[in-house]
Write a protein that holds these residues in place. Structure first.
Motif, short mmCIF file in Angstrom:
data_model
loop_
_atom_site.label_atom_id
_atom_site.label_comp_id
_atom_site.label_asym_id
_atom_site.label_seq_id
_atom_site.Cartn_x
_atom_site.Cartn_y
_atom_site.Cartn_z
N GLN A 1 8.44 3.05 -8.98
CA GLN A 1 7.61 2.66 -10.13
C GLN A 1 6.16 2.39 -9.70
O GLN A 1 5.21 2.85 -10.35
CB GLN A 1 8.19 1.42 -10.81
N LYS A 2 5.98 1.68 -8.61
CA LYS A 2 4.64 1.35 -8.13
C LYS A 2 3.86 2.62 -7.76
O LYS A 2 2.69 2.78 -8.15
CB LYS A 2 4.73 0.42 -6.93
N GLU B 1 17.03 1.15 -9.47
CA GLU B 1 17.19 0.20 -10.55
C GLU B 1 16.08 -0.85 -10.50
O GLU B 1 15.50 -1.12 -9.44
CB GLU B 1 18.56 -0.49 -10.46
N LYS B 2 15.77 -1.41 -11.65
CA LYS B 2 14.90 -2.59 -11.77
C LYS B 2 15.47 -3.43 -12.91
O LYS B 2 15.65 -2.93 -14.03
CB LYS B 2 13.46 -2.20 -12.05
N ILE C 1 13.73 0.24 -16.07
CA ILE C 1 13.18 1.57 -15.77
C ILE C 1 13.96 2.71 -16.43
O ILE C 1 13.44 3.81 -16.57
CB ILE C 1 13.08 1.84 -14.24
N LEU D 1 17.40 -1.64 -5.91
CA LEU D 1 16.30 -2.42 -6.47
C LEU D 1 15.00 -2.15 -5.70
O LEU D 1 13.93 -2.02 -6.31
CB LEU D 1 16.64 -3.91 -6.43
N GLY E 1 13.79 1.34 -6.70
CA GLY E 1 13.22 1.36 -8.05
C GLY E 1 11.82 0.78 -8.08
O GLY E 1 10.93 1.30 -8.75
N GLU E 2 11.63 -0.31 -7.35
CA GLU E 2 10.32 -0.97 -7.30
C GLU E 2 9.28 -0.05 -6.66
O GLU E 2 8.15 0.09 -7.15
CB GLU E 2 10.43 -2.27 -6.50
N SER F 1 18.25 -2.39 -18.10
CA SER F 1 17.32 -1.92 -17.08
C SER F 1 15.88 -1.95 -17.56
O SER F 1 15.59 -1.77 -18.75
CB SER F 1 17.69 -0.48 -16.69
#
Length: 415
Positions: A101-102, A126-127, A164, A94, A97-98, A162
């Protein structure tokens, strides 16, 4: 006398060398015109070792980035390396994934990035939507693996839980991207490799529900998880600013094996790169094909090597230890009683087989014994080979193009 089992292992190791990061780098230079400056991202079993190799040749071009893998002790100079978990997602998944994405969303439209994508990504990053807890996802993943779901079924389900997967990671990216893909799925399906995080998806919520019903898991889901599926709208289209290039796959390795064998004047056939299904069922088919090739009426000239690529599954009903390649090898051996002249290697290119530290196993008819059925019934192939020999151990290879099966067939008086 030639030790066929050792010969098969050595050829397998030689072929693994063709998909190491350094070996693949020449293919990258041939297939992709990398930008003069770019950010480097990636996820998967091969991401860290690929990034290290790319840094060695393109360090001045790399502006920063993040890599997520399950390979420890890989030091990168310009890119942060996040360790995460596989095959079950964790809190690290997690976090990774964060961060990915950012950072990808913060790039501008004039920026360029290279993303290194390989097998394992679906667990490593994952998100989740707020309705689903990490434990919910972990339980579901464990159950699907335990019940023998294949990678397409597993990733189809994951995408609908999910935020993402299925191309959703790509939706807000405006930078120009090149995704270098090491394929770990049959047919190099870009919607399935890494759950299509930067590509897209063509599955529906009905597909996901059908898989969950098939494995008797739908009724076990919490009400909130069922609601997420019912409201799911994946169906993301590939974006024009992100280009995918497959740089290695199962067929690439099989062709290298075939070349090795033909150089030794051994007749070789690539039977399939789409091997899939329950390991014990595939084993019977492979064993029958090999025994047919030994028969007097066979049209094949011997010695002969048959090559299979793909990925089987195992429905776990016992309490033993093993993996799909060890189970496949042991199940093939169960059909070789009183058969001489057949040697078989079953191995994973990622260096990890199931819940063990081995890659797979190599067998021949002389290894047959009456205890095989008991070991198979308990899904305990690891302890059979630990006791009687046959294990192949490479350690984590830092890459993954599915599994390899080699069947060497020769007349008894040539052994």
């Amino acid at each position: 006398m030639i030790n066929r089992k050792q010969q098969l292992i050595q050829m397998f190791l030689n072929s693994l060398a063709t998909i190491t990061p350094n070996s693949l780098l020449s293919r990258v230079n041939h297939l992709a015109n990398l930008p003069e400056e770019f950010y480097l991202f990636g996820s998967g079993k091969a991401a860290a070792t690929m990034a290290k190799s790319l840094e060695e040749s393109c360090l001045s071009q790399i502006q920063g980035g993040t890599i997520v893998s399950n390979m420890p002790n890989v030091c990168l100079q310009k890119v942060q390396h996040l360790l995460s978990s596989h095959p079950i997602p964790s809190k690290q998944s997690l976090i990774a994934g964060e961060i990915l994405q950012k950072e990808l969303n913060n790039l501008g439209k004039d920026d360029h990035f290279v993303y290194l994508l390989s097998g394992g990504t679906s667990a490593l990053i994952e998100k989740l939507p707020p309705e689903i807890t990490l434990r919910d996802l972990q339980n579901l993943t464990e159950q699907l693996l335990y019940k023998g779901a294949d990678i397409h079924e597993l990733n189809t389900t994951r995408k609908h839980f999910s935020l993402i997967k299925g191309g959703k990671l790509a939706q807000d990216i405006v930078a120009q991207g090149i995704v270098l893909v090491i394929s770990d799925v049959i047919g190099d399906d870009l919607t399935t490799i890494g759950s299509g995080i930067l590509y897209g998806d063509n599955t529906t919520k009905e597909d996901a529900k059908r898989i969950l019903v098939k494995y008797h898991l739908w009724e076990q889901l919490s009400f909130s998880m069922q609601q997420v599926i019912q409201k799911s709208k994946v169906l993301c289209e590939p974006k024009n600013n992100i280009r995918h290039i497959v740089i290695a796959n199962n067929q690439f390795v099989l062709k290298h094996l075939k070349t090795q064998l033909q150089e030794q004047k051994i007749s070789t056939r690539i039977v399939t790169t789409k091997m899939h299904g329950e390991a014990t069922c595939i084993a019977e088919s492979i064993a029958n094909t090999a025994k047919d090739a030994l028969s007097q009426s066979s049209p094949f000239s011997l010695p002969l090597c048959l090559l299979y690529g793909g990925e089987t599954t195992v429905t776990v009903t016992g309490t033993g230890k093993g993996g799909r390649n060890q189970e496949l090898a042991l199940a093939i051996l169960s059909h070789l009683q009183n058969v001489k002249g057949i040697s078989v290697l079953c191995a994973g290119t990622d260096g990890i087989d199931g819940n063990t530290n081995v890659t797979g196993a190599v067998v021949c008819g002389e290894m047959y014994n009456t205890q095989i059925a008991e070991y198979l019934q308990n899904n305990d192939s690891y302890h059979f080979f630990d006791k009687y020999g046959g294990h192949i151990t490479t350690g984590k290879t830092g890459t993954n193009v599915m599994d390899i099966v080699m069947i060497f067939i020769e007349k008894e008086n040539d052994i």
